[in-house]
Scaffold this motif. Structure first.
Motif, PDB file in Angstrom:
ATOM      1  N   SER A 192      -7.067 -59.755 -14.789  1.00 24.95           N
ATOM      2  CA  SER A 192      -8.324 -59.104 -14.451  1.00 24.95           C
ATOM      3  C   SER A 192      -8.260 -58.635 -13.009  1.00 24.95           C
ATOM      4  CB  SER A 192      -9.468 -60.105 -14.626  1.00 24.95           C
ATOM      5  OG  SER A 192     -10.675 -59.550 -14.168  1.00 24.95           O
ATOM      6  N   SER A 193      -8.720 -57.413 -12.778  1.00 24.99           N
ATOM      7  CA  SER A 193      -8.705 -56.867 -11.423  1.00 24.99           C
ATOM      8  C   SER A 193     -10.007 -56.128 -11.148  1.00 24.99           C
ATOM      9  CB  SER A 193      -7.534 -55.909 -11.249  1.00 24.99           C
ATOM     10  OG  SER A 193      -7.527 -55.356  -9.944  1.00 24.99           O
ATOM     11  N   LEU A 194     -10.593 -56.421 -10.018  1.00 23.52           N
ATOM     12  CA  LEU A 194     -11.771 -55.685  -9.597  1.00 23.52           C
ATOM     13  C   LEU A 194     -11.526 -55.007  -8.249  1.00 23.52           C
ATOM     14  CD1 LEU A 194     -14.761 -55.008 -10.228  1.00 23.52           C
ATOM     15  CD2 LEU A 194     -15.360 -56.953  -8.801  1.00 23.52           C
ATOM     16  N   ALA A 195     -10.715 -55.647  -7.415  1.00 24.70           N
ATOM     17  CA  ALA A 195     -10.552 -55.162  -6.047  1.00 24.70           C
ATOM     18  C   ALA A 195      -9.088 -54.888  -5.706  1.00 24.70           C
ATOM     19  CB  ALA A 195     -11.145 -56.180  -5.078  1.00 24.70           C
ATOM     20  N   THR A 196      -8.466 -54.019  -6.438  1.00 21.75           N
ATOM     21  CA  THR A 196      -7.094 -53.514  -6.223  1.00 21.75           C
ATOM     22  C   THR A 196      -5.979 -54.518  -6.439  1.00 21.75           C
ATOM     23  OG1 THR A 196      -6.906 -53.870  -3.811  1.00 21.75           O
ATOM     24  CG2 THR A 196      -7.942 -51.804  -4.542  1.00 21.75           C
ATOM     25  N   ASP A 197      -6.264 -55.704  -6.932  1.00 21.51           N
ATOM     26  CA  ASP A 197      -5.182 -56.651  -7.174  1.00 21.51           C
ATOM     27  C   ASP A 197      -4.258 -56.220  -8.315  1.00 21.51           C
ATOM     28  OD1 ASP A 197      -5.668 -58.403  -5.079  1.00 21.51           O
ATOM     29  OD2 ASP A 197      -7.173 -59.505  -6.211  1.00 21.51           O
ATOM     30  N   HIS A 198      -4.667 -55.223  -9.077  1.00 19.62           N
ATOM     31  CA  HIS A 198      -3.769 -54.698 -10.108  1.00 19.62           C
ATOM     32  C   HIS A 198      -2.515 -54.095  -9.477  1.00 19.62           C
ATOM     33  CE1 HIS A 198      -6.275 -51.301  -8.880  1.00 19.62           C
ATOM     34  NE2 HIS A 198      -5.206 -50.545  -9.157  1.00 19.62           N
ATOM     35  N   LEU A 199      -2.571 -53.773  -8.182  1.00 17.65           N
ATOM     36  CA  LEU A 199      -1.416 -53.165  -7.512  1.00 17.65           C
ATOM     37  C   LEU A 199      -0.246 -54.130  -7.366  1.00 17.65           C
ATOM     38  CD1 LEU A 199      -3.269 -51.082  -4.769  1.00 17.65           C
ATOM     39  CD2 LEU A 199      -2.308 -50.269  -6.951  1.00 17.65           C
ATOM     40  N   ILE A 200      -0.487 -55.444  -7.520  1.00 13.50           N
ATOM     41  CA  ILE A 200       0.628 -56.391  -7.462  1.00 13.50           C
ATOM     42  C   ILE A 200       1.141 -56.786  -8.847  1.00 13.50           C
ATOM     43  CG2 ILE A 200       0.038 -57.260  -5.173  1.00 13.50           C
ATOM     44  CD1 ILE A 200      -1.203 -59.715  -6.476  1.00 13.50           C
ATOM     45  N   VAL A 201       0.561 -56.226  -9.896  1.00 15.96           N
ATOM     46  CA  VAL A 201       1.017 -56.525 -11.253  1.00 15.96           C
ATOM     47  C   VAL A 201       2.487 -56.148 -11.455  1.00 15.96           C
ATOM     48  CG1 VAL A 201       0.690 -55.978 -13.702  1.00 15.96           C
ATOM     49  CG2 VAL A 201      -1.280 -56.561 -12.274  1.00 15.96           C
ATOM     50  N   PRO A 202       3.002 -55.043 -10.892  1.00 13.02           N
ATOM     51  CA  PRO A 202       4.445 -54.788 -11.056  1.00 13.02           C
ATOM     52  C   PRO A 202       5.316 -55.942 -10.542  1.00 13.02           C
ATOM     53  CG  PRO A 202       3.357 -52.778 -10.393  1.00 13.02           C
ATOM     54  CD  PRO A 202       2.333 -53.897 -10.279  1.00 13.02           C
ATOM     55  N   LYS A 203       4.870 -56.643  -9.506  1.00 11.84           N
ATOM     56  CA  LYS A 203       5.610 -57.815  -9.030  1.00 11.84           C
ATOM     57  C   LYS A 203       5.575 -58.933 -10.068  1.00 11.84           C
ATOM     58  CE  LYS A 203       4.916 -56.900  -4.134  1.00 11.84           C
ATOM     59  NZ  LYS A 203       4.300 -57.320  -2.886  1.00 11.84           N
ATOM     60  N   LEU A 204       4.441 -59.077 -10.747  1.00 14.01           N
ATOM     61  CA  LEU A 204       4.343 -60.057 -11.831  1.00 14.01           C
ATOM     62  C   LEU A 204       5.303 -59.691 -12.955  1.00 14.01           C
ATOM     63  CD1 LEU A 204       3.028 -62.448 -13.370  1.00 14.01           C
ATOM     64  CD2 LEU A 204       1.342 -60.783 -14.210  1.00 14.01           C
ATOM     65  N   MET A 205       5.352 -58.414 -13.314  1.00 12.64           N
ATOM     66  CA  MET A 205       6.239 -57.976 -14.393  1.00 12.64           C
ATOM     67  C   MET A 205       7.698 -58.280 -14.052  1.00 12.64           C
ATOM     68  SD  MET A 205       3.935 -56.985 -16.456  1.00 12.64           S
ATOM     69  CE  MET A 205       4.923 -56.337 -17.787  1.00 12.64           C
ATOM     70  N   LYS A 206       8.076 -58.039 -12.814  1.00 11.58           N
ATOM     71  CA  LYS A 206       9.437 -58.323 -12.356  1.00 11.58           C
ATOM     72  C   LYS A 206       9.704 -59.830 -12.415  1.00 11.58           C
ATOM     73  CE  LYS A 206      12.661 -57.592  -8.607  1.00 11.58           C
ATOM     74  NZ  LYS A 206      12.886 -57.288  -7.232  1.00 11.58           N
ATOM     75  N   ALA A 207       8.761 -60.631 -11.955  1.00 13.24           N
ATOM     76  CA  ALA A 207       8.924 -62.082 -11.960  1.00 13.24           C
ATOM     77  C   ALA A 207       9.038 -62.623 -13.387  1.00 13.24           C
ATOM     78  CB  ALA A 207       7.759 -62.749 -11.226  1.00 13.24           C
ATOM     79  N   LEU A 208       8.269 -62.061 -14.314  1.00 14.84           N
ATOM     80  CA  LEU A 208       8.379 -62.480 -15.717  1.00 14.84           C
ATOM     81  C   LEU A 208       9.769 -62.166 -16.260  1.00 14.84           C
ATOM     82  CD1 LEU A 208       4.896 -61.339 -17.063  1.00 14.84           C
ATOM     83  CD2 LEU A 208       5.722 -63.705 -16.932  1.00 14.84           C
ATOM     84  N   ALA A 209      10.271 -60.973 -15.972  1.00  9.92           N
ATOM     85  CA  ALA A 209      11.605 -60.580 -16.435  1.00  9.92           C
ATOM     86  C   ALA A 209      12.665 -61.504 -15.846  1.00  9.92           C
ATOM     87  CB  ALA A 209      11.878 -59.121 -16.074  1.00  9.92           C
ATOM     88  N   GLU A 210      12.551 -61.802 -14.556  1.00 10.32           N
ATOM     89  CA  GLU A 210      13.527 -62.680 -13.902  1.00 10.32           C
ATOM     90  C   GLU A 210      13.491 -64.094 -14.474  1.00 10.32           C
ATOM     91  OE1 GLU A 210      12.493 -62.261  -9.780  1.00 10.32           O
ATOM     92  OE2 GLU A 210      13.587 -60.358  -9.588  1.00 10.32           O
ATOM     93  N   ALA A 211      12.351 -64.504 -15.001  1.00 15.62           N
ATOM     94  CA  ALA A 211      12.206 -65.833 -15.605  1.00 15.62           C
ATOM     95  C   ALA A 211      12.578 -65.830 -17.087  1.00 15.62           C
ATOM     96  CB  ALA A 211      10.773 -66.325 -15.426  1.00 15.62           C
ATOM     97  N   GLY A 212      13.069 -64.695 -17.591  1.00 20.68           N
ATOM     98  CA  GLY A 212      13.432 -64.604 -19.008  1.00 20.68           C
ATOM     99  C   GLY A 212      12.234 -64.473 -19.919  1.00 20.68           C
ATOM    100  N   MET A 213      11.124 -63.969 -19.384  1.00 23.60           N
ATOM    101  CA  MET A 213       9.894 -63.866 -20.163  1.00 23.60           C
ATOM    102  C   MET A 213       9.419 -62.426 -20.318  1.00 23.60           C
ATOM    103  SD  MET A 213       7.804 -67.138 -18.730  1.00 23.60           S
ATOM    104  CE  MET A 213       6.556 -66.892 -19.974  1.00 23.60           C
ATOM    105  N   ALA A 214      10.365 -61.510 -20.369  1.00 24.67           N
ATOM    106  CA  ALA A 214      10.004 -60.101 -20.519  1.00 24.67           C
ATOM    107  C   ALA A 214       9.362 -59.820 -21.874  1.00 24.67           C
ATOM    108  CB  ALA A 214      11.242 -59.218 -20.327  1.00 24.67           C
TER     109      ALA A 214
END
Length: 141
Positions: free
Chosen positions: A65-87
């Motif tokens: 959930s994003s209200l105040a631009t925190d969606h801009l760090i979601v690509p970092k989450l996507m990368k971290a999920l991939a690195e953890a084998g959770m793509a």
């Protein structure tokens, strides 16, 4: 697996510094009422914490959930999920996401962006389908 027997497991969270959690609480309750298993976190989660929790809970879908631009760090989450084998985990984003940022999220691997006014039935149906796809990806070939 039969679609009716699938009970999606969903992590609903907020990353970054946005503390506005009313929308995420409403969506978490709506998904729970739609028969899903929902893990809900309070706001201000860090990406490594979200990845660890998603792994420990073996979730099918992560809802950010994003209200105040925190969606801009979601690509970092996507990368971290991939690195953890959770793509394979499906990720959706909901909240205030400007049109110009939506494409960036989709290109980063987010499955869908839900904007204010999205109907709970539509969100639940999409999460259920995304959970099915996630589980299909997990089945060894």
């Amino acid at each position: 697996m039969n679609a009716p027997s699938l009970i999606p497991k969903v992590l609903v969270t907020k990353i970054g510094f946005d503390g506005h959690d009313r929308g995420s609480r409403i969506v978490a309750a709506g998904l729970r009422d739609a028969g899903m298993e929902v893990i809900y976190t309070p706001p201000w989660q860090e990406i490594p914490t979200v990845v660890k929790l998603a792994m420990e809970e073996d979730v099918d879908v992560i809802g950010i959930s994003s209200l105040a631009t925190d969606h801009l760090i979601v690509p970092k989450l996507m990368k971290a999920l991939a690195e953890a084998g959770m793509a394979d985990v499906g990720v959706i984003v909901g909240g205030i996401v400007p049109d110009e940022d939506e494409q960036m999220l989709l290109e980063a691997g987010v499955d869908r962006v839900f904007h204010p006014g999205s109907q709970m039935a539509e969100i639940a149906a999409h999460v259920r389908e995304l959970a099915r796809k996630t589980r299909e990806r997990r089945i060894p070939s």
